[in-house]
Design an enzyme around this catalytic site. Structure first.
Site, PDB file in Angstrom:
ATOM      1  N   SER A 239       0.807  -1.221   0.000  1.00 13.96           N
ATOM      2  CA  SER A 239       0.000   0.000   0.000  1.00 13.96           C
ATOM      3  C   SER A 239       0.837   1.265   0.000  1.00 13.96           C
ATOM      4  CB  SER A 239      -0.933   0.007   1.227  1.00 13.96           C
ATOM      5  OG  SER A 239      -1.877  -1.026   1.133  1.00 13.96           O
TER       6      SER A 239
ATOM      7  N   HIS B  81      -1.146   5.800   8.284  1.00 10.88           N
ATOM      8  CA  HIS B  81      -0.906   4.543   7.584  1.00 10.88           C
ATOM      9  C   HIS B  81      -0.509   4.817   6.139  1.00 10.88           C
ATOM     10  CE1 HIS B  81      -2.039   0.108   6.949  1.00 10.88           C
ATOM     11  NE2 HIS B  81      -1.192   0.141   7.965  1.00 10.88           N
TER      12      HIS B  81
ATOM     13  N   SER C 210      -1.565   4.326   2.987  1.00  8.54           N
ATOM     14  CA  SER C 210      -2.394   4.949   1.943  1.00  8.54           C
ATOM     15  C   SER C 210      -2.615   6.444   2.177  1.00  8.54           C
ATOM     16  CB  SER C 210      -3.728   4.216   1.810  1.00  8.54           C
ATOM     17  OG  SER C 210      -3.533   2.855   1.512  1.00  8.54           O
TER      18      SER C 210
ATOM     19  N   GLU D 152     -10.401   6.521   2.136  1.00  9.69           N
ATOM     20  CA  GLU D 152      -9.939   5.133   2.100  1.00  9.69           C
ATOM     21  C   GLU D 152     -10.730   4.239   3.044  1.00  9.69           C
ATOM     22  OE1 GLU D 152      -5.962   2.412   3.006  1.00  9.69           O
ATOM     23  OE2 GLU D 152      -6.466   4.132   4.276  1.00  9.69           O
TER      24      GLU D 152
ATOM     25  N   HIS E 256      -6.026 -10.073   4.920  1.00  7.67           N
ATOM     26  CA  HIS E 256      -4.778 -10.591   5.510  1.00  7.67           C
ATOM     27  C   HIS E 256      -5.073 -11.641   6.582  1.00  7.67           C
ATOM     28  CE1 HIS E 256      -1.683  -8.308   3.545  1.00  7.67           C
ATOM     29  NE2 HIS E 256      -2.197  -7.130   3.888  1.00  7.67           N
TER      30      HIS E 256
ATOM     31  N   ASP F 286      -5.700  -0.249  -4.373  1.00  6.90           N
ATOM     32  CA  ASP F 286      -4.248  -0.165  -4.495  1.00  6.90           C
ATOM     33  C   ASP F 286      -3.649  -1.463  -5.015  1.00  6.90           C
ATOM     34  OD1 ASP F 286      -5.073  -1.364  -2.152  1.00  6.90           O
ATOM     35  OD2 ASP F 286      -3.684  -0.295  -0.846  1.00  6.90           O
ATOM     36  N   HIS F 287      -4.232  -2.587  -4.582  1.00  5.29           N
ATOM     37  CA  HIS F 287      -3.721  -3.901  -4.973  1.00  5.29           C
ATOM     38  C   HIS F 287      -4.806  -4.925  -4.702  1.00  5.29           C
ATOM     39  CE1 HIS F 287      -3.392  -4.765  -0.708  1.00  5.29           C
ATOM     40  NE2 HIS F 287      -2.732  -3.631  -0.550  1.00  5.29           N
TER      41      HIS F 287
ATOM     42  N   HIS G  24      -0.717 -10.136  -0.467  1.00  7.11           N
ATOM     43  CA  HIS G  24      -1.385  -9.401  -1.537  1.00  7.11           C
ATOM     44  C   HIS G  24      -1.343 -10.231  -2.817  1.00  7.11           C
ATOM     45  CE1 HIS G  24      -0.221  -5.350   0.560  1.00  7.11           C
ATOM     46  NE2 HIS G  24      -1.186  -6.006   1.202  1.00  7.11           N
TER      47      HIS G  24
END
Length: 524
Positions: free
Chosen positions: A128, A189, A191, A353, A362, A399-400, A477
């Site tokens: 991220s 964080h 992002s 976000e 995760h 983002d991913h 990811h």
């Protein structure tokens, strides 16, 4: 001779028959004919050819109409919604979670859709930090770095400002627009930090982390300090999310008695309030939903909301633990941010976000990821209703991706969180949603007995860890492309497949700001 020829023909016939049988077996295995679900009832209209033709005609008409009149107004406002870790699979699973695969998550109704390539300069599978640098500054970077170009390696103790890259938040500020950040993660964080920070290591959210990396906090400014002290962060009109502990020293306690994490004796929240006072501005700090609701935004110049010591709760957990009365939802924060930023006649840039979709993946806790995606879509819908597509560009992306997939042969409206109707070759069931790796391995596999029989497991509970092929303490990811959805001025630019770093260029062109403003493009 004749006899041997007959034998050869017979053998050849057996070989052909064997191949045919094998092909039939493979066909059956690849496309099993499952028993129909007793719970499934087809919608009457879906049985008619006309229904599907009419639906296709309606979609085609909408597309033709949008192409006939392109929206080439200049975007007064730009809102970038980021679903952290929100893969295409996550969006599709959320549709089913909402009740049926024929539903649309709100932003899927946007007229234009593209795909962005998410890789880092030095890694195929990104994080991220480098992705935030890409979709906010237009520059691809190395894994783990924020707001710097690829000359900087992760963890470099010494960097210089020539490697810093500017974000679209800064471009907006320089054009006289206001800028703001909203997140369900910590505001420091990876992002949200991409809007205002420049660091070689994403974990440098407070000074103690820099020291732990054996670097100097005197040479390297931590992310929380950059948010409060550096020009872009200092001029953010709206900052809302979690992470109170990262702004206060270990010797200090927050509003609910939790100690801070800093080691420099600083209270950066107090410093932020003093800076606003020195500027002659009305800076309002809030730490609860009650405080946010009681804030008169019409009389507020700057708003800092830190609603949790670390990340804010998962959206579903807000309901399950009654946090919904204590902390704002993503929609609550989005509404307040738009109301605040809309006061500026020159417009604004807002970054929103949903940070915990990623964290749920995760943990292989698919239900929580889908709940947060559903709330994310609700915030997008609220933003679109509060703004005008004629002057406000809304871009929704991720983002991913993650490794979650939708598999097996579930019935049309079967609960996406349940078990697939077909069994494995070991005659044991498996979950419709599963991960390529992660902690879910331990909950669904026994080293002694192999796969665990999940027949009686409650796979719909919030903390159930879904099946994973490879044991890892944290799921990884994914590296595939992610969706980009656009509505508003120059929405048509966002079609096709492109580098993630192209996203801020297209947003800036639509708003006529920064290095991608129309006059600067024409000069090149």
């Amino acid at each position: 001779m004749v006899k041997s020829s007959l034998i050869l023909c017979f053998v050849a016939l057996l070989v052909v028959q064997a191949r045919s049988d094998l092909a039939d077996d493979q066909e059956h295995a690849q496309h099993p004919r499952l028993q129909s679900s007793r719970d499934f009832e087809a919608l009457d209209e879906e049985l008619e050819t006309r229904f599907w033709h009419d639906k296709a005609q309606s979609i085609l008409a909408d597309k033709l109409a949008s192409y006939k009149k392109l929206n080439e107004n200049r975007a007064k406002n730009v809102i970038l919604f980021l679903g952290d870790g929100m893969s295409v699979h996550t969006i599709a699973a959320t549709r089913a979670f909402m009740g049926d695969s024929n539903k649309q998550v709100f932003f899927e109704k946007f007229p234009y859709l593209g795909l962005s390539k998410t890789y880092a300069v030095n890694e195929r599978t990104p994080d991220s930090a480098n992705t935030a640098t890409a979709y906010l500054t237009g520059v691809k970077a190395n894994y783990g770095t924020i707001g710097v170009n690829a000359q900087v390696q992760r963890g470099d103790c010494v960097t210089n400002s020539s490697t810093h890259v500017q974000s679209i938040g800064q471009w907006a500020q320089e054009a006289g627009k206001w800028a703001g950040v909203v997140t369900t993660a910590r505001v420091t964080h990876a992002s949200p930090a991409g809007v205002y920070a420049h660091v070689a290591e994403r974990s440098w959210e407070h000074d103690g982390e820099i020291i732990s990396s054996k670097c100097s906090p005197d040479i390297n400014t931590d992310i929380a300090r950059q948010l409060v002290e550096w020009p872009v962060g200092q001029e953010l009109r709206v900052i809302m999310g979690g992470g109170r502990s990262y702004f206060r020293d270990q010797s200090q306690h927050d509003e609910i008695g939790v100690s801070g994490l800093r080691t420099d004796g600083r209270d950066l929240i107090d410093d932020w309030q003093k800076i606003k006072k020195q500027q002659g501005a009305e800076g309002k700090y809030v730490w609860s939903l009650k405080g946010l609701k009681e804030t008169d935004l019409s009389k507020t110049d700057y708003l800092l909301g830190l609603f949790d010591t670390s990340h804010m709760p998962y959206h579903g957990d807000r309901r399950r633990t009654h946090y919904e009365d204590a902390e704002p939802s993503l929609s609550d924060m989005t509404e307040a941010a738009i109301n605040m930023l809309s006061k500026n006649e020159k417009g604004y840039f807002l970054f929103v976000e949903s940070g915990r979709i990623d964290m749920a993946h995760h943990a292989t806790k698919a239900r929580k990821a889908l709940e947060d995606t559903e709330e994310f879509a609700a915030a997008v819908e609220l933003a679109r209703k509060m703004t005008d597509a004629e002057d406000t560009l809304i871009v929704v992306t991720s983002d991913h991706s993650h490794t979650m997939s939708i598999n097996g042969y579930p019935y049309r409206r079967q609960n996406i969180l349940s078990l697939a109707p077909n069994l494995g070759n070991d005659e044991l069931p498996f979950t419709i949603l599963s991960y390529a790796n992660g902690p879910g391995f331990a909950e669904t596999y026994s080293p002694k007995d192999g796969r665990i029989d999940l027949s009686h497991a409650d796979t719909t509970k919030a903390d159930f860890e879904f099946q994973a092929t490879v044991p890892l303490s944290s799921e990884t990811h994914g590296a595939e492309d992610v969706g980009v959805f656009a509505s508003g001025p120059f929405e048509h630019l966002f079609t096709g497949n492109y580098e993630q770093s192209s996203i801020p260029a297209m947003m800036a062109y639509a708003a006529n700001i920064g290095p991608f403003a129309k006059d600067k493009i024409n000069e090149q």
